[in-house]
Design a protein around this motif. Structure first.
Motif, PDB file in Angstrom:
ATOM      1  N   PRO A 187       0.813  -1.227   0.000  1.00 42.37           N
ATOM      2  CA  PRO A 187       0.000   0.000   0.000  1.00 42.37           C
ATOM      3  C   PRO A 187       0.841   1.268   0.000  1.00 42.37           C
ATOM      4  N   PHE A 188       2.009   1.234   0.648  1.00 36.89           N
ATOM      5  CA  PHE A 188       2.874   2.409   0.630  1.00 36.89           C
ATOM      6  C   PHE A 188       3.352   2.686  -0.798  1.00 36.89           C
ATOM      7  N   GLY A 189       3.647   1.615  -1.535  1.00 31.17           N
ATOM      8  CA  GLY A 189       4.062   1.771  -2.923  1.00 31.17           C
ATOM      9  C   GLY A 189       2.959   2.345  -3.788  1.00 31.17           C
ATOM     10  N   ILE A 190       1.711   1.890  -3.559  1.00 28.00           N
ATOM     11  CA  ILE A 190       0.584   2.411  -4.331  1.00 28.00           C
ATOM     12  C   ILE A 190       0.389   3.897  -4.035  1.00 28.00           C
ATOM     13  N   GLY A 191       0.459   4.257  -2.738  1.00 26.36           N
ATOM     14  CA  GLY A 191       0.283   5.647  -2.368  1.00 26.36           C
ATOM     15  C   GLY A 191       1.384   6.543  -2.905  1.00 26.36           C
ATOM     16  N   PHE A 192       2.600   6.002  -3.006  1.00 23.09           N
ATOM     17  CA  PHE A 192       3.737   6.787  -3.479  1.00 23.09           C
ATOM     18  C   PHE A 192       3.758   6.937  -5.001  1.00 23.09           C
ATOM     19  N   VAL A 193       3.436   5.867  -5.708  1.00 17.99           N
ATOM     20  CA  VAL A 193       3.702   5.846  -7.149  1.00 17.99           C
ATOM     21  C   VAL A 193       2.757   6.741  -7.934  1.00 17.99           C
ATOM     22  N   TYR A 194       1.537   6.981  -7.441  1.00 19.89           N
ATOM     23  CA  TYR A 194       0.612   7.830  -8.191  1.00 19.89           C
ATOM     24  C   TYR A 194       1.134   9.255  -8.345  1.00 19.89           C
ATOM     25  N   PRO A 195       1.457   9.951  -7.250  1.00 15.92           N
ATOM     26  CA  PRO A 195       1.991  11.311  -7.441  1.00 15.92           C
ATOM     27  C   PRO A 195       3.377  11.315  -8.067  1.00 15.92           C
ATOM     28  N   PRO A 316      -5.068   7.742   1.568  1.00 14.92           N
ATOM     29  CA  PRO A 316      -5.571   6.543   2.240  1.00 14.92           C
ATOM     30  C   PRO A 316      -4.574   5.384   2.247  1.00 14.92           C
ATOM     31  N   TYR A 317      -3.817   5.212   1.154  1.00 14.53           N
ATOM     32  CA  TYR A 317      -2.867   4.101   1.117  1.00 14.53           C
ATOM     33  C   TYR A 317      -1.650   4.363   1.998  1.00 14.53           C
ATOM     34  N   ILE A 318      -1.247   5.618   2.112  1.00 15.97           N
ATOM     35  CA  ILE A 318      -0.185   5.937   3.058  1.00 15.97           C
ATOM     36  C   ILE A 318      -0.678   5.684   4.485  1.00 15.97           C
ATOM     37  N   ALA A 319      -1.940   6.063   4.754  1.00 14.65           N
ATOM     38  CA  ALA A 319      -2.533   5.797   6.070  1.00 14.65           C
ATOM     39  C   ALA A 319      -2.648   4.300   6.317  1.00 14.65           C
ATOM     40  N   GLN A 320      -2.968   3.540   5.273  1.00 14.21           N
ATOM     41  CA  GLN A 320      -3.062   2.088   5.413  1.00 14.21           C
ATOM     42  C   GLN A 320      -1.727   1.487   5.845  1.00 14.21           C
ATOM     43  N   PHE A 321      -0.644   2.042   5.326  1.00 14.12           N
ATOM     44  CA  PHE A 321       0.685   1.611   5.749  1.00 14.12           C
ATOM     45  C   PHE A 321       0.862   1.814   7.246  1.00 14.12           C
ATOM     46  N   VAL A 323      -1.478   2.132   9.583  1.00 11.37           N
ATOM     47  CA  VAL A 323      -2.398   1.270  10.323  1.00 11.37           C
ATOM     48  C   VAL A 323      -1.875  -0.160  10.375  1.00 11.37           C
ATOM     49  N   SER A 324      -1.290  -0.631   9.291  1.00 17.03           N
ATOM     50  CA  SER A 324      -0.794  -2.010   9.254  1.00 17.03           C
ATOM     51  C   SER A 324       0.329  -2.223  10.275  1.00 17.03           C
ATOM     52  N   ILE A 325       1.247  -1.253  10.391  1.00 14.93           N
ATOM     53  CA  ILE A 325       2.331  -1.368  11.364  1.00 14.93           C
ATOM     54  C   ILE A 325       1.770  -1.315  12.783  1.00 14.93           C
ATOM     55  N   LEU A 326       0.851  -0.376  13.030  1.00 10.50           N
ATOM     56  CA  LEU A 326       0.255  -0.235  14.354  1.00 10.50           C
ATOM     57  C   LEU A 326      -0.528  -1.477  14.738  1.00 10.50           C
ATOM     58  N   ALA A 327      -1.299  -2.010  13.803  1.00  9.65           N
ATOM     59  CA  ALA A 327      -2.083  -3.216  14.082  1.00  9.65           C
ATOM     60  C   ALA A 327      -1.176  -4.397  14.384  1.00  9.65           C
ATOM     61  N   GLY A 328      -0.074  -4.526  13.639  1.00 11.74           N
ATOM     62  CA  GLY A 328       0.864  -5.614  13.902  1.00 11.74           C
ATOM     63  C   GLY A 328       1.493  -5.506  15.272  1.00 11.74           C
ATOM     64  N   TYR A 329       1.888  -4.293  15.656  1.00  6.52           N
ATOM     65  CA  TYR A 329       2.513  -4.090  16.973  1.00  6.52           C
ATOM     66  C   TYR A 329       1.524  -4.386  18.101  1.00  6.52           C
ATOM     67  N   ILE A 330       0.313  -3.838  17.993  1.00  5.77           N
ATOM     68  CA  ILE A 330      -0.688  -4.050  19.047  1.00  5.77           C
ATOM     69  C   ILE A 330      -1.069  -5.518  19.153  1.00  5.77           C
ATOM     70  N   THR A 331      -1.228  -6.180  18.004  1.00  2.00           N
ATOM     71  CA  THR A 331      -1.606  -7.593  18.007  1.00  2.00           C
ATOM     72  C   THR A 331      -0.570  -8.454  18.713  1.00  2.00           C
ATOM     73  N   ASP A 332       0.701  -8.266  18.372  1.00  2.00           N
ATOM     74  CA  ASP A 332       1.747  -9.073  19.009  1.00  2.00           C
ATOM     75  C   ASP A 332       1.933  -8.716  20.479  1.00  2.00           C
ATOM     76  N   ALA A 333       1.796  -7.436  20.823  1.00  2.00           N
ATOM     77  CA  ALA A 333       1.908  -7.038  22.232  1.00  2.00           C
ATOM     78  C   ALA A 333       0.806  -7.686  23.053  1.00  2.00           C
ATOM     79  N   ALA A 334      -0.410  -7.712  22.530  1.00  3.45           N
ATOM     80  CA  ALA A 334      -1.528  -8.339  23.243  1.00  3.45           C
ATOM     81  C   ALA A 334      -1.337  -9.847  23.358  1.00  3.45           C
ATOM     82  N   ARG A 335      -0.790 -10.463  22.316  1.00  2.00           N
ATOM     83  CA  ARG A 335      -0.548 -11.909  22.351  1.00  2.00           C
ATOM     84  C   ARG A 335       0.548 -12.262  23.353  1.00  2.00           C
TER      85      ARG A 335
END
Length: 493
Positions: A187-195, A316-321, A323-335
């Motif tokens: 998603p970071f690549g998609i958000g970057f490559v358009y502009p 939105p795709y930059i934001a998705q990037f 969110v993905s890092i934050l979700a991964g960190y929170i998920t593993d911390a909770a586990r």
């Protein structure tokens, strides 16, 4: 939970080469994830850059394309290839004709011969083909189509092969964050490559987009080959403590993995595997279709020009990037803290990614009189899809770590089908692009896929390793492994 280097266990680690080991303070599994992020980032750029460069490549005709004078003056095209609408569509979709054919093969090759070469070499080849794309386009239309098809073929190998790395590199309680770091490159690549592609096309010419992206990808490939190894034990920069921690956490080595025969029958009969297949298919249906039709929706309903529509897709795709890092960190911390079981974590993330995305999208399409509200809702929905990397896309490593690449290859092949069917369905459902009711119908169809995929995975998904996926060992070896794992269960690097 404190972080300690398992010094006792590291004393017994024997390495396969005699090179002096550096006392590296950077954990090499995160170096691997970061290089994977860059690899996926470049794959996303090389895949999607044509969505913008085609505006400069094709000779526009107002009577055929209904492009506004304002957009034409911005694009500034009096020259270009005289491609028909069908040829342009073939050019834009030719990548997926190759991509869908090699995902399963890529997972199998990565499992057998190691992910570094099966990921790095195809990306390198796709970089050379990217550099050759302008030459092919000026030579003949069939040649540029063949070029894009082959790029899809080799990148299909690479994407599946990379998932094999976590079988030997990812400790079970770090799979979410490691996988999220790597896959968020798309998603970071998609958000970057358009502009980026739009700016370079306007200032240097569309050919420069392929030359720059291809050149950077060649440089990345060299770094990848020099740094990455197929297992912790063969890495030249890793510490003995990190090797011991990873191997004790996982419970098997690369040699163990390569010595096992792929249980094809058990894989195809497993409900947990099919839960991944269904969720992946439904997620890609929503994701691919929205990515394809949102610019048109913005153009026809809110009268955005081409560049405004593309800009709407960037944030939105930059934001998705993020969110993905934050979700991964929170998920593993909770586990790690045992606040949530792995199976529950995967299901919650899947529901957020699939259902919430479509809830926001459906709501947005009913805001046809307020473009600002619709854009915000679209942005939130696309951003929340970042949870997908900690969802079913990490579950495949949970349930079958030794065969993650193979399972991902099968799943990715099935999930590539929406790349064709989604936009095709949109064409049938929305013959009148200015009809908001037809757009709403299409958004509800996408929502049905998203809701079904999340419900199916909630019912049948899992985060527990399956019996058929475990290493086949003798009873004596099993007893020794259990004692060693128990002795180092509190160690963490």
């Amino acid at each position: 939970m404190t972080i300690e280097e398992p010094s006792k266990s590291s004393e017994s680690v024997a390495f396969t080469h005699e090179a002096p080991r550096r006392n590296c303070f950077v954990r090499q599994r995160y170096v691997l994830a970061s290089l994977g992020f860059m690899g996926y980032f470049l794959i996303g750029c090389l895949r999607n850059c044509i969505n913008i460069t085609v505006l400069s490549m094709v000779r526009w005709n107002n009577t055929e394309t209904n492009v506004t004078d304002a957009v034409n003056s911005t694009v500034g095209k009096s020259e270009g290839f005289d491609w028909s609408s069908d040829q342009e569509g073939l050019f834009l979709g030719s990548y997926f004709y190759g991509y869908i054919c090699t995902s399963i093969l890529g997972g199998w090759l990565g499992n057998k011969f190691g992910f570094p070469i099966v990921f790095g070499l195809p990306v390198f080849i796709s970089a050379l083909l990217s550099i050759a794309t302008p030459i092919a386009a000026y030579t003949s239309f069939p040649l540029v189509i063949a070029c894009r098809v082959v790029i899809g073929l080799v990148q299909g190998l690479a994407v599946s092969a990379y998932q094999c790395c976590w079988s030997s590199w990812a400790p079970p309680l770090e799979r979410s964050i490691l996988n999220s770091i790597a896959l968020s490159g798309v998603p970071f690549g998609i958000g970057f490559v358009y502009p980026f592609a739009g700016y370079v096309s306007e200032t240097l010419g569309w050919e420069a987009v392929f030359y720059i992206l291809g050149g950077v990808t060649v440089g990345w490939s060299v770094v990848w080959i020099l740094i990455v190894s197929d297992s912790p034990r063969t890495n030249r920069c890793i510490t003995a403590a990190e090797v011991a921690y990873i191997e004790n956490s996982i419970g098997f080595t690369l040699k163990d993995m390569q010595s096992q025969d792929v249980p094809w029958g058990a894989i195809m009969k497993s409900r947990s595997v099919w839960a991944i297949f269904v969720a992946h298919f439904c997620d890609n249906w929503s994701g691919y279709t929205f990515n394809a039709i949102l610019p048109t929706f913005m153009s026809k309903i809110f009268n955005f020009n081409v560049f405004q529509s593309g800009a709407v897709m960037t944030a939105p795709y930059i934001a998705q990037f993020g969110v993905s890092i934050l979700a991964g960190y929170i998920t593993d911390a909770a586990r790690k803290r045992k606040w949530i079981r792995t199976s529950v974590a995967r299901k919650v993330n899947t529901i957020i990614a699939l259902s919430f995305l479509n809830i926001f999208m459906i709501t947005a399409c009913y805001c046809a009189t307020d473009s600002t509200t619709a854009v915000v809702l679209f942005g939130v929905g696309v951003a929340l899809r970042g949870c997908i990397f900690s969802a079913h896309l990490s579950s495949l490593v949970d349930i079958a770590p030794m065969y993650a690449g193979v399972i991902f290859g099968i799943s990715n092949t099935i999930a590539s089908i929406p790349g064709f069917l989604g936009p095709l369905t949109a064409g049938f459902v929305i013959p009148d692009k200015t009809s908001i009711s037809q757009w709403q119908t299409m958004f509800w169809i996408n929502g049905a896929f998203g809701f079904f995929g999340s419900i199916f995975f909630f019912c049948f998904g899992s985060g527990v390793e399956r019996n058929w996926a475990k290493k086949k060992v003798s009873e004596e070896e099993t007893e020794i492994n259990l004692k060693q794992k128990s002795a180092h269960s509190d160690d963490e690097c």
